[in-house]
Motif scaffolding. Sequence first.
Motif, PDB file in Angstrom:
ATOM      1  N   GLY A   1       0.788  -1.227   0.000  1.00 53.12           N
ATOM      2  CA  GLY A   1       0.000   0.000   0.000  1.00 53.12           C
ATOM      3  C   GLY A   1       0.819   1.276   0.000  1.00 53.12           C
ATOM      4  O   GLY A   1       0.296   2.346   0.301  1.00 53.12           O
ATOM      5  N   ALA A   2       2.115   1.164  -0.332  1.00 48.28           N
ATOM      6  CA  ALA A   2       3.001   2.321  -0.187  1.00 48.28           C
ATOM      7  C   ALA A   2       4.028   2.406  -1.315  1.00 48.28           C
ATOM      8  O   ALA A   2       4.135   1.503  -2.145  1.00 48.28           O
TER       9      ALA A   2
ATOM     10  N   SER B   1      -5.025  -1.939  -4.956  1.00 47.10           N
ATOM     11  CA  SER B   1      -4.965  -0.868  -3.954  1.00 47.10           C
ATOM     12  C   SER B   1      -4.872   0.522  -4.560  1.00 47.10           C
ATOM     13  O   SER B   1      -4.791   1.504  -3.823  1.00 47.10           O
TER      14      SER B   1
ATOM     15  N   GLY C   1      -2.779   3.482  -3.108  1.00 46.05           N
ATOM     16  CA  GLY C   1      -2.528   3.222  -1.695  1.00 46.05           C
ATOM     17  C   GLY C   1      -2.307   4.546  -0.988  1.00 46.05           C
ATOM     18  O   GLY C   1      -3.019   5.508  -1.234  1.00 46.05           O
ATOM     19  N   ARG C   2      -1.275   4.617  -0.161  1.00 43.98           N
ATOM     20  CA  ARG C   2      -0.948   5.879   0.509  1.00 43.98           C
ATOM     21  C   ARG C   2       0.240   6.580  -0.169  1.00 43.98           C
ATOM     22  O   ARG C   2       0.766   7.562   0.343  1.00 43.98           O
ATOM     23  N   SER C   3       0.655   6.083  -1.333  1.00 42.52           N
ATOM     24  CA  SER C   3       1.849   6.628  -1.992  1.00 42.52           C
ATOM     25  C   SER C   3       1.699   8.088  -2.399  1.00 42.52           C
ATOM     26  O   SER C   3       2.663   8.846  -2.351  1.00 42.52           O
TER      27      SER C   3
ATOM     28  N   GLN D   1       0.054  10.472  -0.824  1.00 38.17           N
ATOM     29  CA  GLN D   1       0.307  11.260   0.382  1.00 38.17           C
ATOM     30  C   GLN D   1       1.784  11.231   0.749  1.00 38.17           C
ATOM     31  O   GLN D   1       2.352  12.240   1.171  1.00 38.17           O
ATOM     32  N   GLU D   2       2.414  10.065   0.590  1.00 36.27           N
ATOM     33  CA  GLU D   2       3.848   9.961   0.879  1.00 36.27           C
ATOM     34  C   GLU D   2       4.643  10.889  -0.031  1.00 36.27           C
ATOM     35  O   GLU D   2       5.574  11.566   0.420  1.00 36.27           O
TER      36      GLU D   2
END
Length: 181
Positions: free
Chosen positions: A101-102, A130, A133-135, A137-138
């Motif tokens: 997820g990243a 996914s 994912g949270r990429s 935001q990262e």
Amino acid sequence: MEMGNVPVVVYFSHNGETLLDGKHQQVSFGNTEVVAKAIAQVVDGELVQLIPKQAYPVDYQATLARAKQEMKFEQSPEIGSIKHDFQNEDVIYLGYPIWWGALPMVIQTFLQQVDLRGKSVYPFCTHEGSGFGRSFQELQELLPESDVQKGLAVRGSRVTCAQCAVNNWLGKKGEKYVSKR
């Protein structure tokens, strides 16, 4: 776009065994590489592949285990030297697979080594369900002085049909997201 300023497509892709439609399959090139090449073709861009000095295992499960360890211990793997000068770029396409997820830690290594302040970064990723994912935001956290733009997420099992998605994202000739120099 001004002559001489070629868009750059930076990507990390894992080849070997991958998960497609829930099944392990052998591939000689990674899903993200397929999308990167499609983008480079549309924008007539230069490809810059990020290659870890210690290759990831061919086995998909072993790769995911290593990726999980890197994330858990915040280990940024070394990458081979990058021969592209990003100083005069204003648009960067940045591609990667989604693991856990990243962002893969290889991408974080790249972002620690290259100054992308003031640049527009267009992320693209491959995944098996996914999305980003949270990429996203990262990336925004890792690139606070860059303009992280709307990206493209392509399901790995549909990567062979990615050209249509790339064309929709970029416009047929890349006119939406190329340098305005």
